[in-house]
Design a protein around this motif. Structure first.
Motif, PDB file in Angstrom:
ATOM      1  N   GLU A  52      12.761 -17.544  12.167  1.00 16.83           N
ATOM      2  CA  GLU A  52      11.854 -18.693  12.217  1.00 16.83           C
ATOM      3  C   GLU A  52      10.797 -18.622  11.121  1.00 16.83           C
ATOM      4  O   GLU A  52      10.320 -19.653  10.646  1.00 16.83           O
ATOM      5  N   ASP A  53      10.454 -17.422  10.676  1.00 14.38           N
ATOM      6  CA  ASP A  53       9.499 -17.255   9.582  1.00 14.38           C
ATOM      7  C   ASP A  53      10.093 -17.688   8.236  1.00 14.38           C
ATOM      8  O   ASP A  53       9.370 -17.804   7.255  1.00 14.38           O
ATOM      9  N   ASN A  54      11.410 -17.883   8.203  1.00 13.27           N
ATOM     10  CA  ASN A  54      12.111 -18.210   6.961  1.00 13.27           C
ATOM     11  C   ASN A  54      12.696 -19.619   6.950  1.00 13.27           C
ATOM     12  O   ASN A  54      13.583 -19.916   6.158  1.00 13.27           O
ATOM     13  N   ILE A  55      12.187 -20.483   7.807  1.00  9.82           N
ATOM     14  CA  ILE A  55      12.706 -21.852   7.909  1.00  9.82           C
ATOM     15  C   ILE A  55      12.630 -22.570   6.561  1.00  9.82           C
ATOM     16  O   ILE A  55      13.592 -23.215   6.136  1.00  9.82           O
ATOM     17  N   HIS A  56      11.496 -22.457   5.863  1.00 11.29           N
ATOM     18  CA  HIS A  56      11.363 -23.156   4.575  1.00 11.29           C
ATOM     19  C   HIS A  56      12.388 -22.647   3.570  1.00 11.29           C
ATOM     20  O   HIS A  56      12.982 -23.428   2.827  1.00 11.29           O
ATOM     21  N   LYS A  57      12.618 -21.345   3.534  1.00 10.42           N
ATOM     22  CA  LYS A  57      13.614 -20.758   2.631  1.00 10.42           C
ATOM     23  C   LYS A  57      14.999 -21.325   2.943  1.00 10.42           C
ATOM     24  O   LYS A  57      15.750 -21.683   2.038  1.00 10.42           O
ATOM     25  N   LEU A  58      15.326 -21.418   4.226  1.00 12.39           N
ATOM     26  CA  LEU A  58      16.628 -21.938   4.628  1.00 12.39           C
ATOM     27  C   LEU A  58      16.759 -23.422   4.320  1.00 12.39           C
ATOM     28  O   LEU A  58      17.803 -23.874   3.842  1.00 12.39           O
TER      29      LEU A  58
END
Length: 99
Positions: A52-58
């Protein structure tokens, strides 16, 4: 039509194959240690506990995501998380089944 097709498993596999053929990114949600012990070439590792901390990356990948783990349980959880953010994703199950 086989027994697995009746229960929708064949359809899921076909959807995953199609997504991969269109350039979907494979995200392995196992721990870093598990990932280092073996993984699918070209996959990226984002452990479930930080997905969830990497949503923007995904989202910035602008492509479908095929999730995998050891057995399909964590990738199923990751799929539920990503769907809340409207990210096209598929539970690929255990990583060995995708390699």
């Amino acid at each position: 039509m086989g027994l697995l097709d009746i229960f929708g498993f064949g359809k899921r596999e076909k959807m995953i194959e199609e997504a991969l053929s269109k350039g979907a990114v494979i995200v392995d949600v196992r721990s870093t240690m598990e990932f280092k012990s073996g993984n699918i070439e070209g996959s990226i590792n984002i452990p479930l506990d930080i997905i969830e901390d990497n949503i923007h990356k995904l989202k910035d990948m602008n492509n479908a995501i095929v999730l995998c783990c050891a057995s399909g349980m964590r990738s199923g959880s990751a799929k539920s998380i990503l769907q809340r953010y409207d990210i096209e994703c598929y539970n690929g199950g255990g990583w060995h089944s995708l390699s």
